[in-house]
Design an enzyme around this catalytic site. Structure first.
Site, PDB file in Angstrom:
ATOM      1  N   GLU A 193      43.015  40.274  40.389  1.00 53.61           N
ATOM      2  CA  GLU A 193      43.787  41.521  40.443  1.00 53.61           C
ATOM      3  C   GLU A 193      43.152  42.493  41.447  1.00 53.61           C
ATOM      4  OE1 GLU A 193      43.991  42.899  36.344  1.00 53.61           O
ATOM      5  OE2 GLU A 193      46.015  42.097  36.164  1.00 53.61           O
ATOM      6  N   GLU A 273      49.430  36.167  33.941  1.00 47.81           N
ATOM      7  CA  GLU A 273      48.952  36.826  32.726  1.00 47.81           C
ATOM      8  C   GLU A 273      50.158  37.395  32.008  1.00 47.81           C
ATOM      9  OE1 GLU A 273      45.922  39.828  33.045  1.00 47.81           O
ATOM     10  OE2 GLU A 273      44.446  38.456  33.918  1.00 47.81           O
TER      11      GLU A 273
END
Ligand SMILES: *[C@@H]1O[C@H](CO)[C@@H](O)[C@H](O)[C@H]1NC(C)=O
Ligand SMILES: *[C@@H]1O[C@H](CO)[C@@H](O)[C@H](O)[C@H]1NC(C)=O
Ligand SMILES: *[C@@H]1O[C@H](CO)[C@@H](O)[C@H](O)[C@H]1NC(C)=O
Ligand SMILES: *[C@@H]1O[C@H](CO)[C@@H](O)[C@H](O)[C@H]1NC(C)=O
Ligand SMILES: *[C@@H]1O[C@H](CO)[C@@H](O)[C@H](O)[C@H]1NC(C)=O
Ligand SMILES: *[C@@H]1O[C@H](CO)[C@@H](O)[C@H](O)[C@H]1NC(C)=O
Length: 643
Positions: A193, A273
């Site tokens: 991320e 995710e």
């Protein structure tokens, strides 16, 4: 234009890898054991066949190794065909150049166990992982090596350690476990991320890509994960690495994947995710996510042929001092439980959510034959009588100290985590009372004047000043607790301890004796505890006297194996608990939401077991018969909270 070039180079690499494959294919026929992205049909191909995955996250470092197979099998039995895990650098390299791949850190055994349980593996290499872990999985000692280090950038003082870890240690272990080499690993994530980190340093992310490529070869499918917003992907996207997104239930799936399509016009849709639950913080209510909503959005994604990883499928436990903290508008601390309201509970049991989601997955992938393993047996081992071993102040006189004119951080002292005692005196006459200011303590300071507890300063509550009454030359001790380094966002260089000078009525205090407590090193902790004489419970009881307590309990010796149990600490305040030298983690039932600590059967042994507590605040030990804890068969992680 940039996109088109990006795709061209991916194609080029794919072509190149195919030709290399043919050249090198002495022991493998082309098409055998291959995993790749098919850009023309928007899907993965495994051994040439269309493939999509329903994967779940299980972190090996959050599950006792005796339970790895059980958890992986339960996930497989829910129709999932892959497991995703992070690799945690900080745990594998606790001190520079010192590596640990044993026990709960035996990454290779975890990966091979997944393969035996018929699961593909998606490995997220880091170096940064977030994951609600201390410093997002980066080793604390980076901040000792260079306090000015610009983490997660191309700062050469940072890259030097990343390169050594990846090139000499991690990637040589990973490469033989790649799918093409006979192992189960189908994909490798580069960084994590990164678009959520403000640096946006493309030479760093390009370096990370090349580092991984050089270590594992050209065939491995590399990917990145970012939030489903253009702003995240702009900085998170790495040329020649496949971009995926992450989002939770209730999200507009089409819109989220449209954002991904701006960066990957072709190839499989991937949510790396997908959140079936959410994380907790001490003092705030337990997070839950509605199972039907999770099922609905999962169904929508799978109907689009997307590949999905559920974060977490089984959250497990942040054993030891590995939990991190977050910096939102205020500082918030992650508890020991990482239950995450996931389909498998912290103790590994299928929840109602498990069965609801299994009903969805079976529409898309065949369920393996056989029964879902039953929940493990839980046992109430009952009351354990505790006795005081002595206080931290007593212990600190026996330990090695450091003298410094000004306060030093944990990192400067080379202390990974836990507690550090800072002692000085107040060599001037003060008003009565006078304000003692311990600004920006990281994270919590227990203050003693002439050995008497006078109060607590705290980063989460932003309470940094205490009124004190001190005679001239009074002694001052501040025992500072690290509650876990910030794991996400711009503030991950989160130095612990006294980070500013301490003042009384505005006058700076000088001349500090600083004593780290060896809490994360078992052999050093055990050795230092032998310095403590056993005290009676009454001697040690006094509110705010930080003390060690010990007790023993029996696990049936009549053939039956130890079972999972939960430690209840009614009447105790806040501290740490070890069973047989295994640090279960932090407890703080007074603020919740976590009330009990999970004790996996793997840390218990038949016969006598030992429980050690370090209670920071107040033990219920006015009389010996009140001085006990309880092992129960019931887990409570949604207790009442003040906030
Ligand atoms: C999903 O894949 C199947 C088989 O490859 C195909 O028939 C179907 O059209 C795809 N569905 C969507 C929504 O792309
Ligand atoms: C699973 O699906 C069946 C039939 O669609 C339904 O009867 C059952 O209640 C579902 N189970 C759960 C746990 O949702
Ligand atoms: C305080 O301590 C200093 C240094 O030890 C000493 O010189 C001084 O006399 C002390 N003052 C009092 C009032 O005790
Ligand atoms: C404390 O003050 C001294 C002198 O002003 C300064 O050199 C030192 O860096 C300060 N220490 C901290 C931790 O702020
Ligand atoms: C723990 O302490 C022992 C004894 O001092 C030492 O040999 C060992 O290296 C330490 N382990 C770590 C991870 O620091
Ligand atoms: C444990 O078992 C032994 C032998 O049966 C017994 O002597 C001892 O008192 C037991 N200890 C506790 C804490 O129950």
């Amino acid at each position: 234009m940039m996109m088109a070039e990006g795709n061209f180079s991916i194609l080029f690499i794919l072509l190149l890898s195919v030709s290399l494959f043919v050249f090198e294919g002495s022991c493998m026929k082309a098409g055998e054991r291959s995993f790749e992205i098919d850009y023309s049909t928007d899907q993965f191909r495994k051994d040439g066949q269309p493939f999509h995955y329903i994967s779940g996250s299980i972190h090996y470092f959050r599950v006792h190794p005796t339970d790895w197979r059980d958890r992986l099998r339960k996930m497989r039995m829910a129709g999932f065909n892959a497991v995703q895990t992070y690799v945690e650098w900080a745990s594998h390299e606790p001190e520079p150049g010192m590596y640990d791949f044993t026990g709960m850190l035996d990454l290779e055994t975890f990966i091979k166990t997944a393969q035996e349980e018929d699961l593909s593996v998606i490995l997220r290499l880091g170096p940064f992982i977030d994951a609600e872990r201390d410093m997002g999985g980066l080793p604390y000692w980076l901040l000792h090596m260079n306090p000015e280090m610009r983490l997660r950038t191309s700062d050469p003082t940072y890259l030097q350690y990343v390169d050594r870890w990846f090139t000499s240690v991690l990637l040589p272990k990973v490469k033989p476990l790649l799918y093409e080499n006979g192992g189960p690993i189908i994909m490798l994530q580069v960084e994590n991320e990164y678009g959520s980190y403000p640096s946006c340093d493309f030479s760093y992310t390009g370096h990370m890509r090349d580092l991984v490529r050089n270590g594992v070869g050209l065939n491995a499918v590399l990917f990145t994960t970012d939030g489903d917003g253009v702003g995240f992907l702009k900085c998170g996207k790495i040329p020649e690495v496949y971009s995926t997104v992450d989002f939770g239930s209730g999200t507009d799936v089409n819109k989220a994947f449209d954002t991904m399509r701006l960066f990957e016009p072709h190839g499989p849709l991937v949510n790396s995710e997908y959140y079936p639950g959410w994380l907790d913080h001490w003092s705030y209510p337990h997070s839950t996510v509605d199972a039907q909503a999770v099922a609905k959005t999962l169904d929508e994604m799978l109907a689009m042929n997307a590949s999905v990883n559920m974060y977490m499928f089984h959250g497990g436990t942040s054993f030891g001092l590995t939990a991190g903290s977050n910096k939102y508008s205020n500082f918030q601390v992650c508890p020991t439980s990482y239950d995450y309201d996931a389909p498998l509970s912290e103790a590994g049991d299928p929840t109602e959510k498990y069965w609801i989601l299994r009903n969805i997955t079976k529409k898309y992938l065949p369920l393996p034959s056989g029964d879902v393993p039953p929940p493990s047996t839980k046992e109430s081992y009952g009351k354990v009588q505790m006795a005081s071993l002595g206080t931290v102040n007593q212990l600190s006189t026996k330990l090695t100290s450091v003298w410094s004119k000004w306060p030093l951080t944990f990192e400067a002292l080379r202390v990974a985590n836990g507690l550090v005692v800072y002692q000085t005196s107040i060599p001037f006459r003060t008003a009565d009372p006078a304000p003692l200011a311990i600004n920006d303590v990281h994270d919590r300071g227990y203050v003693y004047v002439d050995g008497v507890y006078v109060g607590t300063v705290d980063r989460q509550q932003e309470l940094y000043t205490l009124p004190i009454s001190a005679r001239i030359n009074a002694s001052l001790a501040i025992i500072v607790e690290s509650q876990g380094r910030i794991c996400f966002g711009a503030d991950i260089n989160d130095f612990k301890g006294l980070t500013t000078n301490v003042t009384v009525s505005g006058h700076q205090l000088e001349g500090w004796t600083i004593i780290p407590l060896p809490l994360t090193n078992n052999s050093r902790l055990a050795a230092s505890l032998t310095h403590l004489p056993l005290f009676s419970s009454q001697d040690a009881f006094s509110e705010g006297r930080m003390s060690f307590f010990q007790g023993t309990f029996n696990v049936s010796a009549e053939g039956s194996q130890p079972h999972d149990t939960f430690l209840r600490l009614d009447g105790w305040s806040k501290g740490l608990a070890w069973v047989n030298g295994f640090l279960l983690g932090r407890y703080w039932p007074e603020v919740g939401p976590q009330v009990t600590l999970y004790v996996p059967h793997g840390v218990l042994s038949q016969g006598t077991n030992t429980l050690l507590l370090l209670e920071y605040e107040a033990a219920p030990c006015l009389t010996p018969d009140m001085c006990y804890v309880t092992f129960t068969d019931t887990h409570v992680i949604n207790g009442p909270t003040p906030l």
